[in-house]
Design a protein around this motif. Structure first.
Motif, PDB file in Angstrom:
ATOM      1  N   VAL A  55      15.414  25.452  -4.115  1.00  0.00           N
ATOM      2  CA  VAL A  55      16.874  25.580  -4.085  1.00  0.00           C
ATOM      3  C   VAL A  55      17.558  24.283  -3.691  1.00  0.00           C
ATOM      4  O   VAL A  55      18.739  24.108  -3.948  1.00  0.00           O
ATOM      5  CB  VAL A  55      17.340  26.752  -3.196  1.00  0.00           C
ATOM      6  N   GLU A  56      16.810  23.370  -3.094  1.00  0.00           N
ATOM      7  CA  GLU A  56      17.378  22.058  -2.778  1.00  0.00           C
ATOM      8  C   GLU A  56      17.705  21.332  -4.080  1.00  0.00           C
ATOM      9  O   GLU A  56      18.751  20.696  -4.194  1.00  0.00           O
ATOM     10  CB  GLU A  56      16.418  21.232  -1.925  1.00  0.00           C
ATOM     11  N   VAL A  57      16.835  21.441  -5.075  1.00  0.00           N
ATOM     12  CA  VAL A  57      17.095  20.844  -6.393  1.00  0.00           C
ATOM     13  C   VAL A  57      18.277  21.562  -7.040  1.00  0.00           C
ATOM     14  O   VAL A  57      19.200  20.934  -7.548  1.00  0.00           O
ATOM     15  CB  VAL A  57      15.843  20.915  -7.294  1.00  0.00           C
ATOM     16  N   ALA A  58      18.258  22.890  -7.022  1.00  0.00           N
ATOM     17  CA  ALA A  58      19.340  23.670  -7.636  1.00  0.00           C
ATOM     18  C   ALA A  58      20.694  23.351  -7.008  1.00  0.00           C
ATOM     19  O   ALA A  58      21.703  23.242  -7.710  1.00  0.00           O
ATOM     20  CB  ALA A  58      19.043  25.160  -7.519  1.00  0.00           C
ATOM     21  N   GLU A  59      20.714  23.174  -5.688  1.00  0.00           N
ATOM     22  CA  GLU A  59      21.964  22.895  -4.981  1.00  0.00           C
ATOM     23  C   GLU A  59      22.564  21.554  -5.399  1.00  0.00           C
ATOM     24  O   GLU A  59      23.775  21.379  -5.336  1.00  0.00           O
ATOM     25  CB  GLU A  59      21.726  22.933  -3.471  1.00  0.00           C
ATOM     26  N   SER A  60      21.738  20.643  -5.857  1.00  0.00           N
ATOM     27  CA  SER A  60      22.239  19.317  -6.239  1.00  0.00           C
ATOM     28  C   SER A  60      22.673  19.259  -7.703  1.00  0.00           C
ATOM     29  O   SER A  60      22.985  18.186  -8.212  1.00  0.00           O
ATOM     30  CB  SER A  60      21.163  18.259  -5.965  1.00  0.00           C
ATOM     31  N   LEU A  63      24.550  24.185 -10.819  1.00  0.00           N
ATOM     32  CA  LEU A  63      24.349  25.574 -10.390  1.00  0.00           C
ATOM     33  C   LEU A  63      25.007  25.848  -9.037  1.00  0.00           C
ATOM     34  O   LEU A  63      25.316  26.993  -8.737  1.00  0.00           O
ATOM     35  CB  LEU A  63      22.863  25.919 -10.314  1.00  0.00           C
ATOM     36  N   SER A  64      25.229  24.821  -8.230  1.00  0.00           N
ATOM     37  CA  SER A  64      25.884  25.045  -6.940  1.00  0.00           C
ATOM     38  C   SER A  64      27.290  25.619  -7.136  1.00  0.00           C
ATOM     39  O   SER A  64      27.767  26.398  -6.318  1.00  0.00           O
ATOM     40  CB  SER A  64      25.935  23.758  -6.114  1.00  0.00           C
ATOM     41  N   GLU A  65      27.943  25.271  -8.246  1.00  0.00           N
ATOM     42  CA  GLU A  65      29.276  25.810  -8.542  1.00  0.00           C
ATOM     43  C   GLU A  65      29.194  27.250  -9.046  1.00  0.00           C
ATOM     44  O   GLU A  65      30.063  28.066  -8.775  1.00  0.00           O
ATOM     45  CB  GLU A  65      29.970  24.941  -9.598  1.00  0.00           C
ATOM     46  N   TYR A  66      28.151  27.540  -9.803  1.00  0.00           N
ATOM     47  CA  TYR A  66      27.984  28.866 -10.404  1.00  0.00           C
ATOM     48  C   TYR A  66      27.395  29.877  -9.413  1.00  0.00           C
ATOM     49  O   TYR A  66      27.666  31.082  -9.523  1.00  0.00           O
ATOM     50  CB  TYR A  66      27.076  28.742 -11.637  1.00  0.00           C
ATOM     51  N   HIS A  67      26.611  29.413  -8.460  1.00  0.00           N
ATOM     52  CA  HIS A  67      25.857  30.300  -7.564  1.00  0.00           C
ATOM     53  C   HIS A  67      26.725  31.353  -6.858  1.00  0.00           C
ATOM     54  O   HIS A  67      26.335  32.525  -6.823  1.00  0.00           O
ATOM     55  CB  HIS A  67      25.058  29.484  -6.541  1.00  0.00           C
ATOM     56  N   PRO A  68      27.903  31.022  -6.296  1.00  0.00           N
ATOM     57  CA  PRO A  68      28.717  32.074  -5.657  1.00  0.00           C
ATOM     58  C   PRO A  68      29.100  33.210  -6.608  1.00  0.00           C
ATOM     59  O   PRO A  68      29.094  34.380  -6.223  1.00  0.00           O
ATOM     60  CB  PRO A  68      29.959  31.326  -5.161  1.00  0.00           C
ATOM     61  N   THR A  69      29.402  32.879  -7.857  1.00  0.00           N
ATOM     62  CA  THR A  69      29.733  33.897  -8.861  1.00  0.00           C
ATOM     63  C   THR A  69      28.524  34.774  -9.128  1.00  0.00           C
ATOM     64  O   THR A  69      28.631  36.006  -9.205  1.00  0.00           O
ATOM     65  CB  THR A  69      30.195  33.221 -10.169  1.00  0.00           C
ATOM     66  N   ALA A  91      17.845  26.022   1.748  1.00  0.00           N
ATOM     67  CA  ALA A  91      16.989  27.218   1.746  1.00  0.00           C
ATOM     68  C   ALA A  91      17.142  27.986   3.057  1.00  0.00           C
ATOM     69  O   ALA A  91      17.216  29.211   3.055  1.00  0.00           O
ATOM     70  CB  ALA A  91      15.532  26.829   1.514  1.00  0.00           C
ATOM     71  N   ARG A  92      17.191  27.267   4.165  1.00  0.00           N
ATOM     72  CA  ARG A  92      17.384  27.939   5.468  1.00  0.00           C
ATOM     73  C   ARG A  92      18.764  28.595   5.528  1.00  0.00           C
ATOM     74  O   ARG A  92      18.918  29.682   6.088  1.00  0.00           O
ATOM     75  CB  ARG A  92      17.167  26.953   6.611  1.00  0.00           C
ATOM     76  N   HIS A  93      19.766  27.940   4.937  1.00  0.00           N
ATOM     77  CA  HIS A  93      21.112  28.543   4.877  1.00  0.00           C
ATOM     78  C   HIS A  93      21.076  29.846   4.074  1.00  0.00           C
ATOM     79  O   HIS A  93      21.632  30.861   4.510  1.00  0.00           O
ATOM     80  CB  HIS A  93      22.107  27.562   4.252  1.00  0.00           C
ATOM     81  N   LEU A  94      20.416  29.807   2.925  1.00  0.00           N
ATOM     82  CA  LEU A  94      20.324  31.026   2.109  1.00  0.00           C
ATOM     83  C   LEU A  94      19.594  32.134   2.855  1.00  0.00           C
ATOM     84  O   LEU A  94      19.975  33.298   2.776  1.00  0.00           O
ATOM     85  CB  LEU A  94      19.632  30.736   0.778  1.00  0.00           C
ATOM     86  N   LYS A  95      18.556  31.761   3.584  1.00  0.00           N
ATOM     87  CA  LYS A  95      17.829  32.768   4.358  1.00  0.00           C
ATOM     88  C   LYS A  95      18.747  33.393   5.408  1.00  0.00           C
ATOM     89  O   LYS A  95      18.699  34.601   5.636  1.00  0.00           O
ATOM     90  CB  LYS A  95      16.588  32.168   5.013  1.00  0.00           C
ATOM     91  N   SER A  96      19.621  32.602   6.011  1.00  0.00           N
ATOM     92  CA  SER A  96      20.541  33.137   7.024  1.00  0.00           C
ATOM     93  C   SER A  96      21.553  34.110   6.417  1.00  0.00           C
ATOM     94  O   SER A  96      22.104  34.951   7.118  1.00  0.00           O
ATOM     95  CB  SER A  96      21.272  32.002   7.746  1.00  0.00           C
TER      96      SER A  96
END
Length: 160
Positions: A55-60, A63-69, A91-96
């Motif tokens: 998810v570190e790759v995805a966040e950069s 997809l980071s813009e699309y992920h909340p939707t 990843a730790r943020h998503l786990k939280s």
């Protein structure tokens, strides 16, 4: 007479149907729009989505813009997910956020198990996305999906 004709070709039709069902169906998607189509298709999951991702790759990426939707739709449709992530800040943020986002997260060891693709397993499908190349595929085949599901659970049960 039509019934006789149908009866004579029925075995052949059934054979073709069986061959079609057993043959994996594959669709290839390109670019940002194609990757979003793949993610949207995962929202057809009837039970759960199993996800391997860095998810570190995805966040950069975009997809980071699309992920909340995506997460909002997933919650509205009450689709739970189990995820194996590379351990990192995002990843730790998503786990939280797991409980409210219907997600269970476990981390894979950082080395030597690095991967950059995202793999999602749902229904009778496996999607593989290369964000780096902006290309992805969906393979639809029950046997392939079931095998990938078994591998996922083997890893998930041994992850932390």
């Amino acid at each position: 007479e039509s019934l006789k004709d149908l009866s004579s070709v029925l075995p052949e039709l059934l054979s073709l149907h069986q061959q079609f069902v057993a043959t994996p169906q594959m669709s290839v998607f390109y670019g940002k729009e194609g990757i979003i189509q793949i993610m949207e298709d995962s929202l057809t999951a009837e039970k759960e989505i199993l996800c391997w991702s860095n998810v570190e790759v995805a966040e950069s990426t975009f997809l980071s813009e699309y992920h909340p939707t995506y997460v909002k739709k997933k919650i509205q449709r009450k689709i739970p997910s189990k995820c194996l992530f590379d351990k990192g800040t995002y990843a730790r943020h998503l786990k939280s956020q797991s409980k409210k986002q219907l997600r269970e997260v476990r981390f894979i060891p950082e080395s030597p198990y690095k991967f950059e693709n995202e793999i999602n397993i749902y229904n009778d499908k496996v999607s593989i996305i290369s964000l780096k190349d902006e290309v992805g595929i969906i393979i639809q085949n029950k046997a392939i999906a079931d095998s990938q599901r078994a591998l996922f659970y083997l890893a998930f049960e041994n992850a932390k």
